[in-house]
Scaffold this motif. Sequence first.
Motif, mmCIF file in Angstrom:
data_model
loop_
_atom_site.group_PDB
_atom_site.id
_atom_site.type_symbol
_atom_site.label_atom_id
_atom_site.label_comp_id
_atom_site.label_asym_id
_atom_site.label_seq_id
_atom_site.Cartn_x
_atom_site.Cartn_y
_atom_site.Cartn_z
ATOM 1 N N PHE A 86 27.236 -15.335 -30.878
ATOM 2 C CA PHE A 86 27.301 -13.933 -30.454
ATOM 3 C C PHE A 86 26.021 -13.599 -29.704
ATOM 4 O O PHE A 86 24.919 -13.830 -30.212
ATOM 5 N N ARG A 158 32.870 -13.251 -35.052
ATOM 6 C CA ARG A 158 32.401 -12.513 -33.885
ATOM 7 C C ARG A 158 32.784 -11.032 -33.960
ATOM 8 O O ARG A 158 32.025 -10.160 -33.548
ATOM 9 N N ALA A 162 30.074 -8.001 -33.970
ATOM 10 C CA ALA A 162 30.127 -6.880 -33.020
ATOM 11 C C ALA A 162 29.947 -5.551 -33.756
ATOM 12 O O ALA A 162 29.265 -4.637 -33.261
ATOM 13 N N ARG A 168 30.288 -3.895 -28.221
ATOM 14 C CA ARG A 168 31.319 -4.891 -27.913
ATOM 15 C C ARG A 168 31.281 -5.132 -26.412
ATOM 16 O O ARG A 168 31.655 -4.273 -25.619
ATOM 17 N N HIS A 172 34.002 -9.755 -24.567
ATOM 18 C CA HIS A 172 34.050 -10.141 -25.979
ATOM 19 C C HIS A 172 35.265 -11.011 -26.289
ATOM 20 O O HIS A 172 35.164 -12.048 -26.953
#
Length: 237
Positions: A86, A158, A162, A168, A172
């Motif tokens: 991420f 993930r 977020a 986000r 994404h």
Amino acid sequence: MHDDPRPDFLRNFCGKGQGPKPERLGIRLDESGTFLSEPGNTVVCHVVPDSPTQRAMIKVRDRLRELDRNGHFAWTPVSSYHMTVFNGVIESQREQDHWPAELALEASIADTTHYLMPRLTGARPAAPFSVKLDRITPFGLRVSGATSGDQEIIKDFRERLAQRFGYRKPDHDSYGLHLTMAYIVRWLPSEAVETYLPALQQMTAAFQAEIPVLELGPADFCTFENMNHFEPVLRLS
């Protein structure tokens, strides 16, 4: 059969339609291939040091360097090899959909790290997951979950990250997992395709046969000053 890398290769590495220079030139690295200061934070899984995966990646790097005879790429240190889970904040992307919603865009990188630490400390650890190589590109490895179950674990992780990070990003859902070994300094000429494509396909097949599942360490929240080193500050799995 492996996915044909031709579309990505042409779009990402040849100059046609890309503009006069790579967008990260002058921000992430200079024309000499020196990495510039671009601090930030991120969640990554480092490649396990001295593992068969790391050794296989070194062989790939050496072969890619042989193909890059005219110095179109700048190469990151082996110790920095990682898979980004991420993307955190980074100095060059002070935009609302890349930044924690509760923080001002002018907040320092250190302040964002300080803000995120307790939020991430309270996060549920990621379940174990594995990834496999999809294909080798001029910059490194494109990977995905080794199984559909692994892919779901990564997707869920993930999503939860977020929420913790408070943004986000636009890509994404389409974000492609990868391990970067190099950044482009100058666009490759279109005729380079004829040299690169068979070599990339051969390297992909050899790597997949040797390394069916990549050896990655746990997911860590890391800070960095540039693309040469990612310092773990919090274990997340």
